[in-house]
Design an enzyme around this catalytic site. Structure first.
Site, short mmCIF file in Angstrom:
data_model
loop_
_atom_site.label_atom_id
_atom_site.label_comp_id
_atom_site.label_asym_id
_atom_site.label_seq_id
_atom_site.Cartn_x
_atom_site.Cartn_y
_atom_site.Cartn_z
N ASN A 28 7.98 4.05 -2.91
CA ASN A 28 8.30 2.84 -3.68
C ASN A 28 9.80 2.59 -3.82
O ASN A 28 10.23 1.45 -3.99
CB ASN A 28 7.64 2.96 -5.07
CG ASN A 28 8.21 2.01 -6.07
OD1 ASN A 28 7.92 0.81 -6.04
ND2 ASN A 28 9.04 2.52 -6.97
N SER A 56 6.82 -5.67 0.86
CA SER A 56 7.24 -6.87 0.12
C SER A 56 6.76 -8.11 0.84
O SER A 56 6.51 -8.10 2.06
CB SER A 56 8.78 -6.89 0.07
OG SER A 56 9.24 -8.13 -0.37
N TYR A 96 17.73 -6.53 3.93
CA TYR A 96 16.57 -6.02 3.19
C TYR A 96 15.24 -6.38 3.84
O TYR A 96 14.35 -5.53 3.97
CB TYR A 96 16.66 -6.59 1.77
CG TYR A 96 15.48 -6.39 0.86
CD1 TYR A 96 15.37 -5.25 0.07
CD2 TYR A 96 14.50 -7.38 0.73
CE1 TYR A 96 14.29 -5.10 -0.81
CE2 TYR A 96 13.43 -7.24 -0.13
CZ TYR A 96 13.34 -6.09 -0.91
OH TYR A 96 12.28 -5.95 -1.76
N LYS A 109 11.72 -4.11 4.90
CA LYS A 109 10.38 -4.27 4.33
C LYS A 109 9.35 -4.54 5.42
O LYS A 109 8.20 -4.11 5.31
CB LYS A 109 10.40 -5.37 3.26
CG LYS A 109 11.17 -4.95 2.01
CD LYS A 109 10.54 -3.72 1.36
CE LYS A 109 11.25 -3.24 0.13
NZ LYS A 109 10.55 -2.12 -0.55
N ILE A 116 8.84 -9.93 -8.42
CA ILE A 116 8.43 -9.20 -9.63
C ILE A 116 9.70 -8.97 -10.43
O ILE A 116 10.70 -8.49 -9.89
CB ILE A 116 7.81 -7.83 -9.24
CG1 ILE A 116 6.76 -7.97 -8.12
CG2 ILE A 116 7.26 -7.13 -10.48
CD1 ILE A 116 5.56 -8.82 -8.44
C1 RM4 Z 1 11.22 -9.41 -2.78
C2 RM4 Z 1 11.42 -10.88 -2.86
C3 RM4 Z 1 11.89 -11.13 -4.23
C4 RM4 Z 1 13.12 -10.31 -4.53
C5 RM4 Z 1 12.89 -8.87 -4.24
C6 RM4 Z 1 14.13 -8.03 -4.41
O1 RM4 Z 1 10.74 -9.04 -1.58
O2 RM4 Z 1 12.33 -11.33 -1.92
O3 RM4 Z 1 12.14 -12.49 -4.41
O4 RM4 Z 1 13.42 -10.46 -5.87
O5 RM4 Z 1 12.41 -8.72 -2.98
#
Ligand code: RM4
Length: 253
Positions: A90, A143, A156, A160, A189
């Site tokens: 996680n 994600s 990022y 994911k 979230i």
């Molecule tokens: C998620 C998505 C959300 C972001 C987080 C960090 O995958 O992009 O909007 O807040 O990542």
């Protein structure tokens, strides 16, 4: 009790989605092992809350980006809790940044924590599960960003997508050992990871407007899906991914 007497380990379990999942797994009867970069004194209240459920709690401070953390974590789980049944990868970071001037160090750190960290940890957990010979469940927190882009998340989103792909490949590699591998794909979230990003009210409003359920997610919204995939209720589910986004992804037209 969906996880009675199981040992449940999670990275990044000191806060956010990881913390909510750890607490729920304890409520479902599991002993809990957590690793995180947070100082132990800040994790004490969570460890006491797990013990208040009558379960054992283990904490190891460490950075998943360092390969040796995985071995230290899994060794201490074996020594202290006697084995491992469920492993949740996680831990993750998302230092929002524009693409054209992305500092190499920010890119490298994000890939190291989110993707390499998941790889090292899942590999170490799987080795112990295979040696135990009683199967297991592995869940990675991917994600919605595995499926859609993000202007300030170019470092990022590939991690994911990578974590989702890792679960698909490990599902094949570990199926013969009775180890199931699945991914959850959280939408937005509210946690520390996006506190600054969501302080931009225009962005937060735009996101909420796209979400059919009409709100951003809370960490507790992920606990049920993670416990489900960890439990025998999902005994024939492997290589799957579960979007937990209030319907955001499908709401395009
Ligand atoms: C998620 C998505 C959300 C972001 C987080 C960090 O995958 O992009 O909007 O807040 O990542």
């Amino acid at each position: 009790m969906l996880l009675e007497n199981k040992v449940f380990a999670i990275t990044g379990g000191a806060s956010g989605i990881g913390r909510a999942a750890a607490l729920d797994a304890a409520r479902q009867g599991a002993d809990i092992a957590i690793t995180d970069v947070m100082e132990e004194k800040h994790v004490e209240p969570l460890l006491r809350a797990i013990e208040a459920q009558g379960r054992r709690a283990l904490y190891l401070r460490g950075d998943v980006a360092a390969p040796e953390t995985a071995n230290r974590f899994i060794d201490s789980i074996r020594e202290t809790l006697g084995g491992l049944d469920i492993f949740v990868s996680n831990a993750g970071i998302c230092p929002f940044h524009a693409f054209l001037d992305m500092p190499p160090a920010t890119l490298e750190k994000t890939v190291s924590v989110n993707l390499l960290g998941a790889y090292f940890m899942v590999q170490a957990a799987a080795k112990l599960m295979v040696a135990q010979g009683r199967g297991g469940a592995i869940i990675a927190v991917s994600s919605i960003s595995a499926l859609v882009g993000g202007e300030f998340q170019t470092h990022y989103t590939p991690t994911k997508a990578g974590v989702l792909s890792l679960m698909q490949s490990t599902a094949i590699a570990l199926g013969r050992h009775g180890i199931r591998c699945n991914a959850v794909l959280p939408g937005t979230i509210r946690t520390a990871i996006n506190e600054n990003d969501l302080a931009d009210e225009r962005k937060a409003r735009k996101l909420i407007e796209r979400i059919p359920l009409g709100r951003l997610g809370e960490p507790e919204d992920l606990a049920g899906p993670i416990v489900f995939l960890a439990s025998d209720m999902a005994r024939y589910v492997t290589g799957a991914s579960l979007l937990v986004d209030g319907g955001c992804f499908v709401n395009l037209q």
